[in-house]
Design an enzyme around this catalytic site. Structure first.
Site, PDB file in Angstrom:
ATOM      1  N   TYR A  33      15.415  -3.575  -4.339  1.00  0.00           N
ATOM      2  CA  TYR A  33      15.339  -3.491  -5.795  1.00  0.00           C
ATOM      3  C   TYR A  33      15.999  -4.697  -6.437  1.00  0.00           C
ATOM      4  CZ  TYR A  33      20.291  -2.198  -6.276  1.00  0.00           C
ATOM      5  OH  TYR A  33      21.663  -2.223  -6.265  1.00  0.00           O
ATOM      6  N   ARG A  52      15.160 -13.575  -5.212  1.00  0.00           N
ATOM      7  CA  ARG A  52      15.956 -12.682  -4.342  1.00  0.00           C
ATOM      8  C   ARG A  52      15.133 -11.463  -3.937  1.00  0.00           C
ATOM      9  NH1 ARG A  52      21.634 -10.476  -6.499  1.00  0.00           N
ATOM     10  NH2 ARG A  52      20.234  -9.285  -7.835  1.00  0.00           N
ATOM     11  N   ARG A 100       6.058  10.947   8.007  1.00  0.00           N
ATOM     12  CA  ARG A 100       7.443  10.595   8.325  1.00  0.00           C
ATOM     13  C   ARG A 100       7.625  10.275   9.810  1.00  0.00           C
ATOM     14  NH1 ARG A 100      12.469  11.638   9.679  1.00  0.00           N
ATOM     15  NH2 ARG A 100      14.157  11.282   8.180  1.00  0.00           N
ATOM     16  N   HIS A 102      10.017   7.039  12.058  1.00  0.00           N
ATOM     17  CA  HIS A 102      10.883   5.887  11.812  1.00  0.00           C
ATOM     18  C   HIS A 102      10.187   4.515  11.879  1.00  0.00           C
ATOM     19  CE1 HIS A 102      13.998   8.909  12.046  1.00  0.00           C
ATOM     20  NE2 HIS A 102      14.929   8.022  11.774  1.00  0.00           N
ATOM     21  N   LYS A 148      19.164  -6.790  -0.904  1.00  0.00           N
ATOM     22  CA  LYS A 148      19.416  -5.839  -1.999  1.00  0.00           C
ATOM     23  C   LYS A 148      18.627  -4.556  -1.728  1.00  0.00           C
ATOM     24  CE  LYS A 148      20.132  -5.774  -7.012  1.00  0.00           C
ATOM     25  NZ  LYS A 148      21.476  -5.210  -7.058  1.00  0.00           N
ATOM     26  N   GLU A 181      33.334  -7.386  -1.647  1.00  0.00           N
ATOM     27  CA  GLU A 181      32.813  -7.350  -3.018  1.00  0.00           C
ATOM     28  C   GLU A 181      33.055  -5.961  -3.582  1.00  0.00           C
ATOM     29  OE1 GLU A 181      28.474  -7.722  -3.059  1.00  0.00           O
ATOM     30  OE2 GLU A 181      28.362  -6.618  -1.179  1.00  0.00           O
ATOM     31  N   LEU A 206      26.320  -9.242  -1.292  1.00  0.00           N
ATOM     32  CA  LEU A 206      25.100  -9.542  -2.044  1.00  0.00           C
ATOM     33  C   LEU A 206      25.318 -10.874  -2.769  1.00  0.00           C
ATOM     34  CD1 LEU A 206      22.317  -8.337  -2.859  1.00  0.00           C
ATOM     35  CD2 LEU A 206      23.374  -7.882  -5.062  1.00  0.00           C
TER      36      LEU A 206
HETATM   37  C1  PLP Z   1      26.940  -4.666  -4.007  1.00  0.00           C
HETATM   38  C2  PLP Z   1      26.668  -5.582  -5.158  1.00  0.00           C
HETATM   39  N1  PLP Z   1      27.319  -6.764  -5.227  1.00  0.00           N
HETATM   40  C3  PLP Z   1      27.113  -7.617  -6.250  1.00  0.00           C
HETATM   41  C4  PLP Z   1      26.247  -7.313  -7.283  1.00  0.00           C
HETATM   42  C5  PLP Z   1      26.023  -8.293  -8.393  1.00  0.00           C
HETATM   43  O1  PLP Z   1      24.752  -8.870  -8.287  1.00  0.00           O
HETATM   44  P1  PLP Z   1      23.994  -9.473  -9.572  1.00  0.00           P
HETATM   45  O2  PLP Z   1      24.932 -10.485 -10.172  1.00  0.00           O
HETATM   46  O3  PLP Z   1      22.771 -10.076  -9.034  1.00  0.00           O
HETATM   47  O4  PLP Z   1      23.758  -8.321 -10.492  1.00  0.00           O
HETATM   48  C6  PLP Z   1      25.548  -6.104  -7.254  1.00  0.00           C
HETATM   49  C7  PLP Z   1      24.610  -5.771  -8.324  1.00  0.00           C
HETATM   50  O5  PLP Z   1      24.022  -4.728  -8.376  1.00  0.00           O
HETATM   51  C8  PLP Z   1      25.760  -5.218  -6.175  1.00  0.00           C
HETATM   52  O6  PLP Z   1      25.110  -4.044  -6.092  1.00  0.00           O
END
Ligand code: PLP
Length: 289
Positions: A33, A52, A100, A102, A148, A181, A206
Site C-alpha cells: 500500500y 515506492r 486459499r 499459500h 510497504k 523506526e 521503511l
Molecule cells: C513503519 C513506517 N515507517 C515509516 C513511515 C513513514 O513513511 P512515509 O514518510 O512514506 O509516510 C511509515 C508510514 O506509514 C511507516 O508505516
C-alpha cells in the site's frame, strides 16, 4: 456526501465497496500500500510514492495492476469524487483472489483499491508547538521492512501500546539498543553538535517518502546529516528528537518512556526543519497554514 472508493476499475460508494473473501490481502496480508498526502487538492511527492509502490510490488512479485501514469489518473478521480482538498489518499494492491493456498496462484489478477479521506494538516502544526511522547518496545517485525506491506499487525499493536501509555508513537528497539523506526513514522535525533541522525535506508526500515524529502531539505539548508543507527540512550542524550511521515510531516519528540529529550520542549533545529518542510509543501501544492 458519501465517500467513494475505487475497486478494481469502478468508483463505488464505500458502503457498497467489496473485495472477494478469498482475496489474498484478506487471507495472507499478501499486498502492499501507499498513503499520499493531499494538500490544496494536489498530491505531495506523488512520483516518490508511485515509485515506492512499484518497487514494493516488484519485491513481492505481484503484478502491477496498472501503469504509474494510469495510477495517477485513478488517484485524481478518487480525490475528485470525494472532493478532497486536504486529505490522505490510500492506495492498496494485493495479489488478488484465489482459492486459499499459500503458494502464488497461477492466474491471479491483482486487486486495486483506493480510498481518500479529509485530513486537516493544521492539527500537525498545532502538535509541532507542544511536541509528542514516545514509548519504546522490542523490534518484533520481519526483516523486509523496506517493503510497504499491508502486514501491519506488529505496527498496530505497537501503536496501541503507545495509545495505552498516552504516547503518540512507539519506537521499535533492536536487541543491540538501536532504534529502527516508529510504528508508522521514521525516527530522528539532533545531536548536541547539531547533526541530524536517522537510520540508514536499509531493509530494516521503511524508506519514508517524508524521510527522503527531509534529508534533501536538511542538506539544502546546510544542516549536517548522518544516516546511521542511534540508540535510545543516544536519543536521551541528544539535543532534540523528531518523527516524520506522510501524515506526520515533522513532529518534535519531547519524551521517551517518560524521560525528557533535551530540555523537554520542542527544539530549534526541528522547528527549522518543519518550516523548511512546510515551505516545500507550499512550493509543491500552494498550501498554506
Ligand atoms: C513503519 C513506517 N515507517 C515509516 C513511515 C513513514 O513513511 P512515509 O514518510 O512514506 O509516510 C511509515 C508510514 O506509514 C511507516 O508505516
Amino acid at each position: 456526501m458519501s465517500r467513494i472508493a475505487y475497486v478494481n476499475g469502478r468508483l463505488v460508494p464505500i458502503a457498497d465497496a467489496t473485495v472477494h473473501i478469498e482475496d489474498r490481502g484478506f487471507q495472507f496480508a499478501d499486498g502492499v500500500y501507499e498513503v499520499v498526502a493531499v494538500l490544496n487538492g494536489a498530491m505531495l511527492d506523488w512520483p516518490q510514492h508511485a515509485a515506492r509502490f512499484g518497487r514494493s510490488l516488484r519485491e513481492l512479485s505481484i503484478t502491477a495492476p496498472m501503469s504509474e501514469a494510469a495510477l495517477s489518473i485513478v488517484a485524481r478521480r478518487v480525490l475528485a469524487a470525494n472532493r478532497i482538498r486536504d486529505g490522505l489518499l490510500y492506495v492498496q494492491a494485493t495479489r488478488g483472489a484465489a482459492r486459499r493456498d499459500h503458494p502464488f496462484p497461477a492466474h491471479a489478477v491483482p486487486t486495486l483499491v483506493m480510498t481518500a479521506r479529509p485530513f486537516d494538516f493544521r492539527v500537525r502544526t498545532a502538535q509541532q508547538k507542544t511536541g509528542i511522547s514516545i514509548v519504546t518496545q522490542p523490534e518484533n517485525r520481519w526483516q523486509r521492512r523496506d517493503i510497504k506491506s499491508i502486514a501491519l499487525l506488529p505496527n498496530v499493536l505497537a501503536k496501541q501500546s503507545a495509545r495505552n501509555a498516552r504516547a503518540f508513537e512507539a519506537w521499535f528497539v533492536n536487541p543491540d539498543g538501536t532504534v529502527s523506526e516508529g510504528a508508522s513514522t521514521n525516527a530522528w535525533i539532533v545531536r548536541k553538535d547539531g547533526t541530524i541522525v536517522t537510520h540508514p535506508a536499509s531493509e530494516s526500515i521503511l524508506h519514508g517518502v517524508m524521510r527522503g524529502t527531509l534529508l534533501a531539505l536538511a542538506r539544502e539548508h546546510q544542516i549536517r546529516v548522518e544516516e546511521a543507527p542511534f540508540t535510545v540512550a543516544d536519543a536521551l542524550d541528544a539535543a532534540e528528537a523528531f518523527i516524520t511521515s506522510t501524515s506526520v510531516p515533522c513532529l518534535p519528540v519531547i519524551s521517551i518512556d517518560g524521560n525528557p529529550v533535551g530540555s523537554g520542549v520542542p527544539g530549534p533545529v526541528t522547528a527549522r526543519l518543519a518550516e523548511a518542510l512546510w515551505a516545500e509543501v507550499e512550493r509543491q501544492t500552494g498550501w498554506r497554514r
